[in-house]
Design an enzyme around this catalytic site. Structure first.
Site, PDB file in Angstrom:
ATOM      1  N   TRP A 134       0.839  -1.207   0.000  1.00  0.00           N
ATOM      2  CA  TRP A 134       0.000   0.000   0.000  1.00  0.00           C
ATOM      3  C   TRP A 134       0.872   1.254   0.000  1.00  0.00           C
ATOM      4  O   TRP A 134       0.669   2.160  -0.807  1.00  0.00           O
ATOM      5  CB  TRP A 134      -0.929   0.013   1.221  1.00  0.00           C
ATOM      6  CG  TRP A 134      -1.778   1.248   1.267  1.00  0.00           C
ATOM      7  CD1 TRP A 134      -2.997   1.420   0.683  1.00  0.00           C
ATOM      8  CD2 TRP A 134      -1.458   2.496   1.905  1.00  0.00           C
ATOM      9  NE1 TRP A 134      -3.463   2.706   0.912  1.00  0.00           N
ATOM     10  CE2 TRP A 134      -2.530   3.384   1.663  1.00  0.00           C
ATOM     11  CE3 TRP A 134      -0.372   2.953   2.645  1.00  0.00           C
ATOM     12  CZ2 TRP A 134      -2.547   4.679   2.132  1.00  0.00           C
ATOM     13  CZ3 TRP A 134      -0.392   4.264   3.114  1.00  0.00           C
ATOM     14  CH2 TRP A 134      -1.472   5.112   2.855  1.00  0.00           C
ATOM     15  N   TYR A 138       1.233   4.014  -2.940  1.00  0.00           N
ATOM     16  CA  TYR A 138       0.891   5.410  -2.636  1.00  0.00           C
ATOM     17  C   TYR A 138       2.063   6.314  -2.993  1.00  0.00           C
ATOM     18  O   TYR A 138       1.889   7.370  -3.607  1.00  0.00           O
ATOM     19  CB  TYR A 138       0.507   5.552  -1.159  1.00  0.00           C
ATOM     20  CG  TYR A 138       0.061   6.946  -0.817  1.00  0.00           C
ATOM     21  CD1 TYR A 138      -1.267   7.326  -0.995  1.00  0.00           C
ATOM     22  CD2 TYR A 138       0.963   7.893  -0.344  1.00  0.00           C
ATOM     23  CE1 TYR A 138      -1.678   8.620  -0.711  1.00  0.00           C
ATOM     24  CE2 TYR A 138       0.554   9.181  -0.062  1.00  0.00           C
ATOM     25  CZ  TYR A 138      -0.764   9.543  -0.248  1.00  0.00           C
ATOM     26  OH  TYR A 138      -1.173  10.825   0.026  1.00  0.00           O
ATOM     27  N   ASP A 154      -6.319   0.084   0.014  1.00  0.00           N
ATOM     28  CA  ASP A 154      -6.791   1.326   0.633  1.00  0.00           C
ATOM     29  C   ASP A 154      -8.286   1.237   0.931  1.00  0.00           C
ATOM     30  O   ASP A 154      -9.080   0.817   0.079  1.00  0.00           O
ATOM     31  CB  ASP A 154      -6.510   2.497  -0.309  1.00  0.00           C
ATOM     32  CG  ASP A 154      -6.883   3.819   0.309  1.00  0.00           C
ATOM     33  OD1 ASP A 154      -6.073   4.336   1.092  1.00  0.00           O
ATOM     34  OD2 ASP A 154      -7.991   4.325   0.026  1.00  0.00           O
TER      35      ASP A 154
END
Length: 182
Positions: A134, A138, A154
């Site tokens: 994640w 990001y 997410d």
């Protein structure tokens, strides 16, 4: 090319013509903020980032009462005492991730900016303890401005897609390649 992106996104692209993926001014700060935001609310992450900036950042003179410090640079974060960071309310695992990231940026040649080798950068990020899929996606989306980044786990992504797992989100997003970040 917004027309190409819109065509790739189909109906989604027509709903938001000219849509752009948000970038970042400072890749290291962006990834530190992502680390601080792991498994906490946006408000809690913002509070921690503010504490970090006030404690280790450079004071600024501005006409804006809320803006008092620049965020600390990678070298400052890499050299920060873990106890000092812990006293700010940052848990031990995130302290280690922040210091590992900052050291890699300040001394290890990790560049968090558009134009770098995305796959190699994501591998380097995920080699840092405390940075997983994640956070790497990001970072790729915001710091590297990679149009195909997709933080599938997410909560907002899962909710928006109406699915329960990251695997389901990835499957649903396949049709948007190479524009999944949009």
């Amino acid at each position: 090319d917004p027309a190409r992106v819109a065509a790739g996104l189909g109906t989604l692209g027509r709903q938001q013509p000219g849509l752009r993926v948000l970038g970042a001014f400072d890749g290291c700060e962006t990834v530190v903020r992502a680390i601080l935001g792991q498994q906490v609310t946006v408000v809690a992450a913002s509070t921690l980032a503010g504490r970090l900036a006030r404690r280790l950042g450079t004071p600024l003179a501005t006409p804006f009462l809320e803006l008092t410090h620049a965020f600390p640079d990678a070298a400052t974060l890499a050299a920060a005492d873990p106890e000092t960071l812990g006293r700010l309310g940052i848990v031990r695992t995130r302290v280690a991730a922040i210091r590992g990231l900052a050291d890699a940026v300040a001394h290890g040649g990790l560049r968090l900016e558009p134009g770098v080798d995305v796959a190699a950068t994501m591998r380097a990020l995920q080699a840092i303890r405390g940075i997983g899929d994640w956070t790497a996606h990001y970072a790729a989306m915001r710091a590297l401005k990679w149009a195909d980044a997709f933080p599938a786990a997410d909560h907002g992504v899962l909710t928006a897609l109406g699915v329960r797992t990251a695997a389901q989100a990835r499957a649903a997003a396949e049709r948007w390649r190479p524009w999944r970040a949009y």
